[in-house]
Design a protein around this motif. Structure first.
Motif, PDB file in Angstrom:
ATOM      1  N   LEU A  78       0.878  -1.170   0.000  1.00 54.18           N
ATOM      2  CA  LEU A  78       0.000   0.000   0.000  1.00 54.18           C
ATOM      3  C   LEU A  78       0.914   1.218   0.000  1.00 54.18           C
ATOM      4  O   LEU A  78       1.852   1.303   0.792  1.00 54.18           O
ATOM      5  N   VAL A  79       0.653   2.125  -0.926  1.00 49.78           N
ATOM      6  CA  VAL A  79       1.444   3.347  -0.986  1.00 49.78           C
ATOM      7  C   VAL A  79       0.514   4.536  -0.841  1.00 49.78           C
ATOM      8  O   VAL A  79      -0.477   4.650  -1.560  1.00 49.78           O
ATOM      9  N   CYS A  80       0.825   5.388   0.132  1.00 55.39           N
ATOM     10  CA  CYS A  80       0.009   6.581   0.332  1.00 55.39           C
ATOM     11  C   CYS A  80       0.587   7.727  -0.483  1.00 55.39           C
ATOM     12  O   CYS A  80       1.776   8.030  -0.395  1.00 55.39           O
ATOM     13  N   ASN A  81      -0.257   8.346  -1.263  1.00 54.81           N
ATOM     14  CA  ASN A  81       0.157   9.452  -2.120  1.00 54.81           C
ATOM     15  C   ASN A  81       0.013  10.764  -1.354  1.00 54.81           C
ATOM     16  O   ASN A  81      -1.086  11.293  -1.195  1.00 54.81           O
ATOM     17  N   ALA A  82       1.135  11.256  -0.843  1.00 55.96           N
ATOM     18  CA  ALA A  82       1.139  12.532  -0.122  1.00 55.96           C
ATOM     19  C   ALA A  82       1.979  13.547  -0.887  1.00 55.96           C
ATOM     20  O   ALA A  82       2.672  14.373  -0.317  1.00 55.96           O
ATOM     21  N   ASP A  83       1.897  13.457  -2.220  1.00 55.13           N
ATOM     22  CA  ASP A  83       2.701  14.361  -3.050  1.00 55.13           C
ATOM     23  C   ASP A  83       2.019  15.726  -3.209  1.00 55.13           C
ATOM     24  O   ASP A  83       2.659  16.697  -3.605  1.00 55.13           O
ATOM     25  N   GLU A  84       0.745  15.759  -2.931  1.00 55.09           N
ATOM     26  CA  GLU A  84      -0.075  16.990  -2.975  1.00 55.09           C
ATOM     27  C   GLU A  84       0.592  18.227  -3.593  1.00 55.09           C
ATOM     28  O   GLU A  84       1.123  19.071  -2.896  1.00 55.09           O
ATOM     29  N   SER A  85       0.537  18.306  -4.911  1.00 55.92           N
ATOM     30  CA  SER A  85       1.193  19.435  -5.583  1.00 55.92           C
ATOM     31  C   SER A  85       0.277  20.209  -6.503  1.00 55.92           C
ATOM     32  O   SER A  85       0.713  21.135  -7.177  1.00 55.92           O
ATOM     33  N   GLU A  86      -0.973  19.814  -6.597  1.00 55.10           N
ATOM     34  CA  GLU A  86      -1.886  20.523  -7.489  1.00 55.10           C
ATOM     35  C   GLU A  86      -2.135  21.926  -6.948  1.00 55.10           C
ATOM     36  O   GLU A  86      -2.571  22.078  -5.811  1.00 55.10           O
ATOM     37  N   PRO A  87      -1.859  22.958  -7.745  1.00 54.83           N
ATOM     38  CA  PRO A  87      -2.092  24.314  -7.249  1.00 54.83           C
ATOM     39  C   PRO A  87      -3.502  24.475  -6.690  1.00 54.83           C
ATOM     40  O   PRO A  87      -4.471  24.043  -7.286  1.00 54.83           O
ATOM     41  N   GLY A  88      -3.578  25.077  -5.509  1.00 47.17           N
ATOM     42  CA  GLY A  88      -4.867  25.271  -4.865  1.00 47.17           C
ATOM     43  C   GLY A  88      -5.204  24.184  -3.862  1.00 47.17           C
ATOM     44  O   GLY A  88      -6.195  24.271  -3.154  1.00 47.17           O
ATOM     45  N   THR A  89      -4.391  23.148  -3.786  1.00 44.49           N
ATOM     46  CA  THR A  89      -4.701  22.008  -2.923  1.00 44.49           C
ATOM     47  C   THR A  89      -3.719  21.932  -1.750  1.00 44.49           C
ATOM     48  O   THR A  89      -2.513  21.839  -1.975  1.00 44.49           O
ATOM     49  N   PHE A  90      -4.264  22.000  -0.535  1.00 46.97           N
ATOM     50  CA  PHE A  90      -3.379  21.926   0.642  1.00 46.97           C
ATOM     51  C   PHE A  90      -4.054  21.260   1.819  1.00 46.97           C
ATOM     52  O   PHE A  90      -3.765  21.508   2.959  1.00 46.97           O
ATOM     53  N   LYS A  91      -4.995  20.379   1.507  1.00 43.92           N
ATOM     54  CA  LYS A  91      -5.781  19.711   2.549  1.00 43.92           C
ATOM     55  C   LYS A  91      -5.012  18.564   3.193  1.00 43.92           C
ATOM     56  O   LYS A  91      -5.114  18.351   4.400  1.00 43.92           O
ATOM     57  N   ASP A  92      -4.223  17.818   2.402  1.00 51.98           N
ATOM     58  CA  ASP A  92      -3.493  16.679   2.959  1.00 51.98           C
ATOM     59  C   ASP A  92      -2.448  17.173   3.962  1.00 51.98           C
ATOM     60  O   ASP A  92      -2.233  16.568   5.009  1.00 51.98           O
ATOM     61  N   ARG A  93      -1.808  18.272   3.594  1.00 55.55           N
ATOM     62  CA  ARG A  93      -0.795  18.838   4.489  1.00 55.55           C
ATOM     63  C   ARG A  93      -1.422  19.174   5.829  1.00 55.55           C
ATOM     64  O   ARG A  93      -0.903  18.829   6.885  1.00 55.55           O
ATOM     65  N   TYR A  94      -2.574  19.847   5.771  1.00 58.65           N
ATOM     66  CA  TYR A  94      -3.263  20.281   6.988  1.00 58.65           C
ATOM     67  C   TYR A  94      -3.563  19.091   7.890  1.00 58.65           C
ATOM     68  O   TYR A  94      -3.301  19.102   9.088  1.00 58.65           O
ATOM     69  N   LEU A  95      -4.080  18.032   7.275  1.00 59.60           N
ATOM     70  CA  LEU A  95      -4.438  16.843   8.048  1.00 59.60           C
ATOM     71  C   LEU A  95      -3.192  16.187   8.651  1.00 59.60           C
ATOM     72  O   LEU A  95      -3.157  15.863   9.841  1.00 59.60           O
ATOM     73  N   MET A  96      -2.155  16.009   7.846  1.00 55.65           N
ATOM     74  CA  MET A  96      -0.944  15.320   8.330  1.00 55.65           C
ATOM     75  C   MET A  96      -0.232  16.133   9.393  1.00 55.65           C
ATOM     76  O   MET A  96       0.339  15.596  10.332  1.00 55.65           O
ATOM     77  N   GLU A  97      -0.282  17.454   9.202  1.00 54.47           N
ATOM     78  CA  GLU A  97       0.420  18.338  10.121  1.00 54.47           C
ATOM     79  C   GLU A  97      -0.246  18.338  11.489  1.00 54.47           C
ATOM     80  O   GLU A  97       0.422  18.289  12.514  1.00 54.47           O
ATOM     81  N   HIS A  98      -1.568  18.342  11.493  1.00 62.96           N
ATOM     82  CA  HIS A  98      -2.272  18.496  12.766  1.00 62.96           C
ATOM     83  C   HIS A  98      -2.700  17.178  13.392  1.00 62.96           C
ATOM     84  O   HIS A  98      -2.685  17.043  14.614  1.00 62.96           O
ATOM     85  N   ILE A  99      -3.124  16.215  12.568  1.00 58.15           N
ATOM     86  CA  ILE A  99      -3.554  14.929  13.138  1.00 58.15           C
ATOM     87  C   ILE A  99      -2.811  13.796  12.423  1.00 58.15           C
ATOM     88  O   ILE A  99      -3.415  12.988  11.707  1.00 58.15           O
ATOM     89  N   PRO A 100      -1.490  13.725  12.575  1.00 54.39           N
ATOM     90  CA  PRO A 100      -0.722  12.730  11.807  1.00 54.39           C
ATOM     91  C   PRO A 100      -1.168  11.296  12.091  1.00 54.39           C
ATOM     92  O   PRO A 100      -1.121  10.445  11.200  1.00 54.39           O
TER      93      PRO A 100
END
Ligand SMILES: Cc1cc2nc3c(=O)[nH]c(=O)nc-3n(C[C@H](O)[C@H](O)[C@H](O)COP(=O)(O)O)c2cc1C
Ligand code: SF4
Ligand code: FES
Lengths: 440, 334
Positions: A78-100
């Protein structure tokens, strides 16, 4: 207030730590799955939940999991895609940063369902500090017996690794991601074979977005049927939306799918309306690659129905009058926005991020950027607009991976809905009107 | 075995055959062009997109059409598949687009390029491109580099087919060159300009579809169409020893592998055969090699120019360059 399944405890002090997260009911899904469910039961719950991939394409997650080849005798990943690079997208960062820990928990439960004993989180290089937060959370999970050999005394073992990319949007495309994870140049692979058959190291692999994996936690806790009660039709559950642009309250919001777009933009609970008392001009609803829609069409569909935040409603009207939910990168533009300028910014991004493997994307993105740049400098021609439309058409559908489409759609949509602005710019060849834009 | 129909012609081929190879078995005009695929190099193809075709019926079992055009070089046939190449306007339109993309940054310096006359990009453009260029931007350039004493890399002409990378991966003990950077900045390079120096590196020259990799022992010696290709062989301990000698009088100007009908070398040759034996005494010369393509080498003449037509065409292009409406053309390739 809408239901919160992922961000419920976001304001809890210390929720980043294992201790507080656990106290708030964290890791219950691991206990439930490993002790009371068979792996296929977990997949079944995910199927019943109706969960669809949160990375952009919206593919049903349970179905994706059931494609994984369990008979090959090879290890599964299983590979989790945390590359989140689409302009305008920053939801994954928020989640990982606050509730890892919700991601770690989801990784364990999901890996169990897939029968993976080694799993990876592939995170973009720019998120180095987030990678460190995840590493710390993983250490805590090992220390508390949720990772490693014989988790919770069961037969199930899992090792989880964080892999930091070198900062490339293309490595968010799942097969480029796998290449990069294998230590190679991040060029997308030709498909088929799909990762479910031959993914990481040619072994059966599932690639899922951060939010998709996190959503498995409430699905297992509540049960798939209960989860599916939230939302509308085939758009079930909650979704993280990263709202940016000309709004009073930019940020990451968890919404119940089905929320009217109008409410999302104008209510105090979410974006709080357009800033500076200005009027709404346009919205890019799901990250930079989805078609832009003018105010009229984002609030109501061409049929005159209120537009809802669902996969189906946003796509209503196809690309002629509709768009896509995409990654949930919701970009709002007020009446002062220069659409040509905005399109140039997006196009410059795709040009810079194209891997360069296939000719339409490599050459076409650069060409479109140059034409837009020339237009903005007041040196464009009216024929440029048709060339842009035609170049976008020649890229779309003709490339190896969807980055080509992602570059072509915004061009086609901006000209479709705002052609007049392009014509005006093309006609105003006054040298004095030059806009200062840096190319690279 | 699978029965497949391409442009209305039916053929039966072994399972796993690609659409391109099935089309090649039929032969003739319905064969899609290919710029990056190379039969004798594993995993090549899929990149240039000139071989795109339409699958209007997936298979007998699942007759649905495929949603997008597919790269025929990498898509296997299925029993009952129906494919359209030159019978599909969509395919021709898309291909025209791809050719335009490939030319946007190509220097079109054919008059000074060693590859002219045997260049796949020339052929492709002639057959599938448009007559006018729509770009007015400065073209991308790179510095030329010598990779070793025998090979010149002129990256400006490269179309990023990756074939030379696969040669290095599959024929030589260690790859020391590859692709650097991304997108339209990507380039083939040896990174620290390390010499590519091993027994089979010269095959990079043969697989290059354009003039990006050329033979330094041949550079600027002659236009290819003034040389006479002769099949020849020698006993070689490293390779098959089967080559083509490109001769002018009794002089051997260049040695290459033998290319088939589709411009592909099936049996690669070593650098010793290629670079070290430029003496006719070293070779057993068979006979003249038939180059059965339409290229100028075999025709040995240019098409007669209709000056009036040319004049009109030039006028038309001038008008186009000024950004005015494009008048109807009276010239067309046939
Ligand atoms: C150019 C490109 C960039 C992408 N970037 C991301 C990304 O950053 N994160 C992500 O989750 N998916 C990204 N995707 C989608 C992935 O390929 C893949 O569909 C997704 O990770 C699957 O997860 P899901 O089913 O959970 O959504 C990208 C796709 C493309 C074509
Ligand atoms: S579409 Fe663009 S990013 Fe995707 S493989 Fe082709 S060149 Fe690379
Ligand atoms: S030959 Fe098929 S994509 Fe290049």
């Amino acid at each position: 207030m809408g239901k919160k399944l992922l961000l419920e405890h976001i304001n809890e002090p210390g929720i980043q730590s294992f201790e507080v997260y656990r106290k708030k009911g964290g890791y219950a899904s691991v206990e439930k799955a490993l002790k009371t469910m068979k792996p296929d039961d977990v997949t079944e719950e995910v199927k019943r939940s109706g969960l669809r991939g949160r990375g952009g394409a919206g593919f049903p997650t349970g179905m994706k999991w059931s494609f994984i080849d369990k008979k090959s005798g090879k290890p599964r990943y299983l590979v989790c895609n945390a590359d989140e690079s689409e302009p305008g997208t920053f939801k994954d960062r928020y989640l990982m940063e606050h509730i890892p820990h919700i991601l770690i928990e989801g990784m364990i439960t999901s890996s169990y369902a897939l029968g993976a004993n080694t799993s990876y989180i592939y995170i973009r290089g720019e998120y180095m500090y987030v990678a460190q937060i995840l590493e710390r959370a993983i250490d805590e999970a090992y220390a508390n017996g949720f990772l490693g050999d014989h988790i919770l005394g069961t037969d199930y073992s899992l090792n989880l690794y964080v892999h930091v990319g070198a900062g490339a949007y293309i490595c968010g495309e799942e097969t480029a991601l796998l290449e990069s994870l294998e230590g190679k140049r991040g060029n997308p692979r030709l498909k088929p074979p799909f990762p479910a058959v031959a993914g990481l190291y040619s072994c059966p692999t599932v690639v899922n977005n951060v939010e998709t994996i996190a959503a498995v936690v409430p699905i297992v806790n509540l049960g798939g049927d209960e989860y599916a009660k939230i939302g509308v039709g085939r758009s079930t559950g909650t979704k993280l939306i990263s709202a940016s642009g000309h709004i009073n309250k930019p940020g990451v919001y968890e919404i119940e799918l089905g929320l009217p777009v109008e409410e999302f933009i104008f209510s105090e609970e979410y974006c709080g309306g357009v800033w500076k008392e200005r009027r709404l001009k346009a919205v890019v609803a799901g990250g930079s690659s989805v078609p832009i829609l003018p105010a009229g069409l984002i609030l109501t569909t061409a049929k005159g129905e209120p537009r809802l935040m669902t996969y189906e409603s946003l796509a209503d009207g196809g690309f002629v009058t509709g768009t896509m939910l995409g990654s949930g990168g919701f970009i709002v533009m007020d009446e002062t926005t220069n659409i040509v300028q905005n399109l140039f910014t997006f196009t410059r991004f795709y040009r810079h991020e194209s891997c360069g493997q296939c000719s339409p994307c490599r050459e076409g993105t650069a060409w479109m950027e140059k034409i837009l740049h020339r237009l903005l400098q007041g040196k464009g021609k009216k024929t440029d607009i048709d060339i842009l439309v035609n170049a976008a058409k020649n890229i779309e559908g003709n490339t190896i991976c969807p980055l080509g489409d992602a570059a072509a759609w915004p061009v086609a949509a901006a000209i479709r809905h705002f052609r007049k602005e392009f014509e005006e710019i093309a006609e105003s060849t006054t040298e004095g009107k030059k806009l200062e834009i840096a190319t690279h | 075995m699978a029965k497949v129909t391409i442009d209305g012609i039916e053929i039966e081929v072994p399972d796993g055959t690609t659409i391109l190879n099935a089309a090649r078995q039929i032969g003739g005009k319905i064969v899609p062009p290919a710029m990056c695929y190379y039969t004798s190099l594993k995993d090549t193809g899929g990149k240039c997109r000139v071989c795109l075709v339409k699958v209007s019926q997936g298979s007998a079992k699942d007759p649905r059409p495929m949603p997008k055009l597919v790269a025929s070089c990498r898509t296997p046939v299925a029993d009952g598949m129906v494919v359209q190449n030159i019978t599909s306007p969509d395919v021709l339109e898309a291909r025209k687009g791809v050719v335009e993309f490939l030319l946007l940054n190509h220097p079109i310096d054919c008059p000074i390029c060693d590859q002219a006359g045997e260049c796949d990009l020339q052929d492709l453009t002639y057959e599938h491109g448009t007559e006018v260029t729509r770009t007015e931007f400065e073209r991308r350039t790179f510095d030329k580099i010598d990779i070793g004493d025998k090979i010149k890399l002129h990256m400006t002409r490269c179309i990023m087919c990756y074939r030379c990378v696969y040669v290095a991966d599959q024929l030589t003990p260690e790859r020391v060159h590859g692709v650097l950077n991304r997108g339209d900045h990507s380039e083939i390079s040896t990174y620290i300009e390390k010499a590519v120096d091993n027994d089979f590196s010269g095959n990079m020259i043969d697989v290059c579809p354009v003039g990006a990799l050329t033979d330094r022992t041949f550079r600027f010696k002659s236009r290819v169409w003034f040389t006479k290709p002769m099949d020849a062989h020698r006993n070689c301990s490293k390779c098959c020893g089967k080559v083509v000698l490109w001769m002018k009088g009794d002089d051997i100007l260049r040695v290459t592998g033998r290319k088939d009908h589709y411009g592909e070398v099936r049996e690669f040759i070593c650098n010793e055969c290629r670079f070290e034996h430029k003496n006719t005494a070293d070779w057993v010369i068979g006979g003249p090699r038939h180059i059965n393509r339409h290229s100028v080498i075999s025709q040995n003449h240019y098409e007669k120019v209709d000056l009036q037509k040319l004049r009109k065409e030039i006028d038309r292009q001038i008008v186009f360059q000024k950004g005015k409406q494009l008048p109807e053309t009276s010239t067309s390739h046939s």
